[in-house]
Design an enzyme around this catalytic site. Structure first.
Site, mmCIF file in Angstrom:
data_model
loop_
_atom_site.group_PDB
_atom_site.id
_atom_site.type_symbol
_atom_site.label_atom_id
_atom_site.label_comp_id
_atom_site.label_asym_id
_atom_site.label_seq_id
_atom_site.Cartn_x
_atom_site.Cartn_y
_atom_site.Cartn_z
ATOM 1 N N LEU A 112 -4.833 -15.047 20.134
ATOM 2 C CA LEU A 112 -5.213 -15.905 21.262
ATOM 3 C C LEU A 112 -6.112 -17.086 20.863
ATOM 4 C CD1 LEU A 112 -5.160 -16.384 24.379
ATOM 5 C CD2 LEU A 112 -7.305 -15.111 24.451
ATOM 6 N N PRO A 149 -0.879 -20.775 26.552
ATOM 7 C CA PRO A 149 -0.220 -19.698 27.303
ATOM 8 C C PRO A 149 -1.163 -18.550 27.643
ATOM 9 C CG PRO A 149 0.384 -19.604 24.973
ATOM 10 C CD PRO A 149 -0.564 -20.748 25.117
ATOM 11 N N PHE A 173 -7.852 -2.417 4.838
ATOM 12 C CA PHE A 173 -7.634 -3.389 5.915
ATOM 13 C C PHE A 173 -6.138 -3.599 6.161
ATOM 14 C CE2 PHE A 173 -11.692 -4.834 4.085
ATOM 15 C CZ PHE A 173 -12.466 -5.090 5.202
ATOM 16 N N SER A 188 0.455 3.288 16.168
ATOM 17 C CA SER A 188 0.527 3.440 14.702
ATOM 18 C C SER A 188 -0.877 3.498 14.088
ATOM 19 C CB SER A 188 1.363 2.307 14.083
ATOM 20 O OG SER A 188 0.702 1.061 14.207
ATOM 21 N N LYS A 189 -1.804 2.739 14.674
ATOM 22 C CA LYS A 189 -3.186 2.806 14.164
ATOM 23 C C LYS A 189 -3.804 4.171 14.502
ATOM 24 C CE LYS A 189 -5.359 0.003 12.404
ATOM 25 N NZ LYS A 189 -5.523 -0.399 10.971
ATOM 26 N N ILE A 241 0.835 -1.217 0.000
ATOM 27 C CA ILE A 241 0.000 0.000 0.000
ATOM 28 C C ILE A 241 0.869 1.267 0.000
ATOM 29 C CG2 ILE A 241 -2.065 -1.011 1.060
ATOM 30 C CD1 ILE A 241 -1.159 0.342 3.734
ATOM 31 N N THR A 300 -9.145 0.181 15.015
ATOM 32 C CA THR A 300 -9.278 -0.695 16.189
ATOM 33 C C THR A 300 -9.715 0.068 17.438
ATOM 34 O OG1 THR A 300 -7.957 -2.052 17.699
ATOM 35 C CG2 THR A 300 -6.780 -0.346 16.537
ATOM 36 N N ASP A 301 -10.294 -0.659 18.382
ATOM 37 C CA ASP A 301 -10.651 -0.048 19.672
ATOM 38 C C ASP A 301 -9.411 0.269 20.508
ATOM 39 O OD1 ASP A 301 -9.943 -2.666 20.370
ATOM 40 O OD2 ASP A 301 -11.815 -3.127 21.407
ATOM 41 N N GLU A 302 -8.261 -0.347 20.148
ATOM 42 C CA GLU A 302 -7.058 -0.165 20.980
ATOM 43 C C GLU A 302 -6.562 1.278 20.990
ATOM 44 O OE1 GLU A 302 -4.007 -3.063 20.807
ATOM 45 O OE2 GLU A 302 -5.385 -4.710 20.454
HETATM 46 P P1 NAD Z 1 -3.956 -9.545 9.417
HETATM 47 O O1 NAD Z 1 -2.619 -9.338 10.031
HETATM 48 O O2 NAD Z 1 -4.590 -10.892 9.502
HETATM 49 O O3 NAD Z 1 -3.906 -9.170 7.868
HETATM 50 C C1 NAD Z 1 -3.258 -8.036 7.384
HETATM 51 C C2 NAD Z 1 -3.114 -8.184 5.874
HETATM 52 O O4 NAD Z 1 -2.486 -6.994 5.381
HETATM 53 C C3 NAD Z 1 -2.233 -9.365 5.444
HETATM 54 O O5 NAD Z 1 -2.840 -10.067 4.403
HETATM 55 C C4 NAD Z 1 -0.937 -8.704 4.991
HETATM 56 O O6 NAD Z 1 -0.268 -9.436 3.982
HETATM 57 C C5 NAD Z 1 -1.453 -7.362 4.485
HETATM 58 N N1 NAD Z 1 -0.425 -6.313 4.523
HETATM 59 C C6 NAD Z 1 0.424 -6.014 5.534
HETATM 60 N N2 NAD Z 1 1.232 -4.989 5.186
HETATM 61 C C7 NAD Z 1 0.863 -4.621 3.940
HETATM 62 C C8 NAD Z 1 1.300 -3.603 3.048
HETATM 63 N N3 NAD Z 1 2.287 -2.769 3.378
HETATM 64 N N4 NAD Z 1 0.691 -3.499 1.848
HETATM 65 C C9 NAD Z 1 -0.300 -4.348 1.497
HETATM 66 N N5 NAD Z 1 -0.742 -5.332 2.286
HETATM 67 C C10 NAD Z 1 -0.178 -5.466 3.508
HETATM 68 O O7 NAD Z 1 -4.885 -8.432 10.055
HETATM 69 P P2 NAD Z 1 -6.444 -8.494 10.391
HETATM 70 O O8 NAD Z 1 -6.615 -9.082 11.744
HETATM 71 O O9 NAD Z 1 -7.167 -9.063 9.238
HETATM 72 O O10 NAD Z 1 -6.771 -6.936 10.528
HETATM 73 C C11 NAD Z 1 -7.205 -6.185 9.391
HETATM 74 C C12 NAD Z 1 -7.399 -4.749 9.823
HETATM 75 O O11 NAD Z 1 -8.354 -4.682 10.854
HETATM 76 C C13 NAD Z 1 -6.127 -4.094 10.370
HETATM 77 O O12 NAD Z 1 -6.095 -2.763 9.921
HETATM 78 C C14 NAD Z 1 -6.308 -4.141 11.881
HETATM 79 O O13 NAD Z 1 -5.641 -3.065 12.498
HETATM 80 C C15 NAD Z 1 -7.820 -3.993 11.984
HETATM 81 N N6 NAD Z 1 -8.448 -4.612 13.164
HETATM 82 C C16 NAD Z 1 -8.208 -5.922 13.470
HETATM 83 C C17 NAD Z 1 -8.883 -6.506 14.546
HETATM 84 C C18 NAD Z 1 -8.681 -7.947 14.923
HETATM 85 O O14 NAD Z 1 -9.202 -8.375 15.954
HETATM 86 N N7 NAD Z 1 -7.983 -8.752 14.134
HETATM 87 C C19 NAD Z 1 -9.782 -5.738 15.299
HETATM 88 C C20 NAD Z 1 -9.974 -4.389 14.965
HETATM 89 C C21 NAD Z 1 -9.317 -3.838 13.875
HETATM 90 O O1 DAU Z 2 -8.911 -4.951 20.124
HETATM 91 C C1 DAU Z 2 -8.708 -5.117 18.746
HETATM 92 C C2 DAU Z 2 -7.364 -5.746 18.511
HETATM 93 O O2 DAU Z 2 -7.492 -7.136 18.852
HETATM 94 C C3 DAU Z 2 -6.858 -5.593 17.079
HETATM 95 O O3 DAU Z 2 -6.688 -4.232 16.794
HETATM 96 C C4 DAU Z 2 -5.531 -6.345 16.886
HETATM 97 O O4 DAU Z 2 -5.131 -6.276 15.540
HETATM 98 C C5 DAU Z 2 -5.753 -7.803 17.275
HETATM 99 O O5 DAU Z 2 -4.532 -8.502 17.192
HETATM 100 C C6 DAU Z 2 -6.327 -7.910 18.690
HETATM 101 O O6 DAU Z 2 -5.327 -7.494 19.661
HETATM 102 P P1 DAU Z 2 -5.129 -8.254 21.055
HETATM 103 O O7 DAU Z 2 -3.777 -7.990 21.540
HETATM 104 O O8 DAU Z 2 -6.262 -7.995 21.973
HETATM 105 O O9 DAU Z 2 -5.296 -9.786 20.515
HETATM 106 P P2 DAU Z 2 -4.484 -11.115 20.893
HETATM 107 O O10 DAU Z 2 -5.219 -12.257 20.272
HETATM 108 O O11 DAU Z 2 -3.028 -10.989 20.602
HETATM 109 O O12 DAU Z 2 -4.649 -11.200 22.469
HETATM 110 C C7 DAU Z 2 -5.940 -11.244 23.065
HETATM 111 C C8 DAU Z 2 -5.733 -11.239 24.565
HETATM 112 O O13 DAU Z 2 -5.132 -12.488 24.950
HETATM 113 C C9 DAU Z 2 -4.766 -10.171 25.050
HETATM 114 O O14 DAU Z 2 -5.191 -9.701 26.310
HETATM 115 C C10 DAU Z 2 -3.431 -10.892 25.193
HETATM 116 C C11 DAU Z 2 -3.870 -12.290 25.583
HETATM 117 N N1 DAU Z 2 -2.984 -13.384 25.120
HETATM 118 C C12 DAU Z 2 -2.627 -13.416 23.805
HETATM 119 C C13 DAU Z 2 -1.806 -14.407 23.321
HETATM 120 C C14 DAU Z 2 -1.393 -14.450 21.870
HETATM 121 C C15 DAU Z 2 -2.581 -14.378 26.009
HETATM 122 O O15 DAU Z 2 -2.946 -14.364 27.202
HETATM 123 N N2 DAU Z 2 -1.783 -15.375 25.530
HETATM 124 C C16 DAU Z 2 -1.352 -15.423 24.238
HETATM 125 O O16 DAU Z 2 -0.584 -16.363 23.889
#
Ligand code: NAD
Ligand code: DAU
Length: 352
Positions: A199, A214, A80, A162-163, A59, A133-135
């Site tokens: 997770l 974990p 995304f 960064s977000k 991108i 994201t909510d973060e």
């Molecule tokens: P993901 O890590 O599974 O997927 C990210 C995708 O972006 C991958 O396919 C990767 O190859 C692509 N990508 C990374 N860098 C790139 C670049 N420079 N150019 C083009 N493509 C690139 O992420 P996700 O969990 O699907 O999250 C998607 C979006 O939603 C993100 O912006 C994330 O911040 C947001 N989000 C995720 C969650 C969640 O719980 N997973 C929650 C809220 C918001």
């Molecule tokens: O809140 C939205 C976010 O949710 C998105 O913006 C992020 O892209 C997405 O990765 C996710 O972030 P979290 O850090 O909340 O997700 P994760 O699955 O990494 O962790 C969920 C919770 O579980 C968090 O409190 C950390 C904890 N955790 C995670 C892992 C990987 C563990 O306790 N053990 C683990 O091994």
């Protein structure tokens, strides 16, 4: 056409698949760099669909994004693409700054130049939807009310910072240039095609492989869980009906402590795929060192999107987590493809 970025990732991939299920849906140009998190196997079922054009690229590549916009003339961009894993951002924040901030900046600039040249009708219809994201709102205590769209930004990790920066750029491009943006801030997603560094899929696969489950710190951190197809339907609503320049919180109204999420997964697996020794998968739970700067609680107040756009999630946590565990049991080929060398290296680095 619409231009989707990051459409080989977890949420982007689900979005592409859901979008193309509608027979009359417009085509998608899917721009994805295919980092470790991008997976073309997720898109297998649309491999021969002429409405899906996959392009491997960044991108942040100005020439490439400009060319794609010119060639395909999309009526919307949905961003995304991101580095998305908090733990990875702690180990190495540089890529997060590059993709999440510089990459979004480039998309905004390419999008703005393209939009400026559209005729008035197409210009009025164009949308740039930024998925966030909510973060960005920081961390809540147990008694704080859930995040609303007016909460101040207080990001705590390199990822969330960064977000947050990218959200600010998007906001400024609307305010300064009138660029037609929409932003959505979503809680934790879960569901099919989720990369097992996160997770829920990590726990499912570790459980089945007889490995430790974990839990960081005391396991009492709270997240609000949303089934991924509900997130996709919310984005479609925001894209169709959202008010320009507005942000919409998207959540599942499903606050759960991590330890309870893990115990629920263990219970489901005990029923669907009992351990050979008859014991519960919960025996594999292991408390490990906490994440640096670990946010205690996130909670989304999703009443604005319910009130203004008539959207609410279809899945409860109970129904969504059952479907998710079943999906991982039913899709060993996808799982095997994902559990590659680089993924194993990450597990070694993170959990030693
Ligand atoms: P993901 O890590 O599974 O997927 C990210 C995708 O972006 C991958 O396919 C990767 O190859 C692509 N990508 C990374 N860098 C790139 C670049 N420079 N150019 C083009 N493509 C690139 O992420 P996700 O969990 O699907 O999250 C998607 C979006 O939603 C993100 O912006 C994330 O911040 C947001 N989000 C995720 C969650 C969640 O719980 N997973 C929650 C809220 C918001
Ligand atoms: O809140 C939205 C976010 O949710 C998105 O913006 C992020 O892209 C997405 O990765 C996710 O972030 P979290 O850090 O909340 O997700 P994760 O699955 O990494 O962790 C969920 C919770 O579980 C968090 O409190 C950390 C904890 N955790 C995670 C892992 C990987 C563990 O306790 N053990 C683990 O091994």
């Amino acid at each position: 056409m619409i231009l989707v970025t990051g459409g080989a990732g977890f949420i982007g991939g689900n979005f592409v698949l859901d979008w193309l299920k509608e027979p009359k849906a417009e085509g998608i140009v899917n721009l994805d760099k295919l980092t470790y998190a991008g997976n073309l196997a997720t898109l297998d079922s649309v491999r021969n669909d002429p409405r899906h054009v996959f392009v491997q690229g960044d991108i942040g590549d100005h020439a490439l994004v400009s060319r794609l916009l010119k060639e395909h003339q999309p009526r919307a961009i949905i961003n995304f693409a991101a580095e998305s894993h908090v733990d990875r951002s702690i180990h190495g924040p540089a890529e997060f700054v590059q993709t999440n901030i510089d990459g979004t900046f480039n998309l905004l600039e390419c999008g703005r130049a393209y939009w400026n040249d559209l005729d008035e009708v197409k210009k009025a219809a164009f949308r740039f939807h930024h998925v966030s994201t909510d973060e960005v709102y920081g961390s809540l205590s147990a008694s704080d009310p859930a995040f609303t769209e007016t909460n101040p930004y207080e990001p705590n990790s390199p990822y969330s910072a960064s977000k947050a920066a990218s959200d600010h750029l998007v906001r400024a491009w609307f305010h300064t240039y009138g660029f037609p943006v929409l932003t959505s801030n979503c809680s934790n997603n879960y569901g099919p095609y989720h990369f097992p560094e996160k997770l829920i899929p990590l726990v499912i696969l570790n459980a089945l492989n007889g490995k430790p489950l974990p839990i960081y710190g005391d396991g009492q951190q709270v997240r609000d869980w949303l089934f991924v197809s509900d997130h996709c339907s919310a984005i479609r609503e925001v894209l169709a009906k959202g008010k320009l320049g507005e942000t919409y919180n998207i959540g599942g109204w499903n606050e759960k402590a991590n330890i309870d999420v893990v115990k629920t997964i263990c219970q489901i697996l005990d029923g669907l795929r009992p351990r050979a020794d008859g014991k519960s998968y919960a025996e594999q739970i292991t408390f490990v060192k906490d994440r640096l700067g670990h946010d205690r609680r996130y909670a989304i107040d999703a009443s604005k999107i319910a009130r203004e756009l008539d959207w609410k999630p279809k899945e409860t946590f109970d129904s969504g987590i059952q479907k998710t565990v079943q999906w991982y049991l039913d899709n060993p080929v996808w799982v095997e493809g994902v559990v590659s060398g680089s993924y194993r290296d990450w597990l070694q680095k993170q959990y030693n």
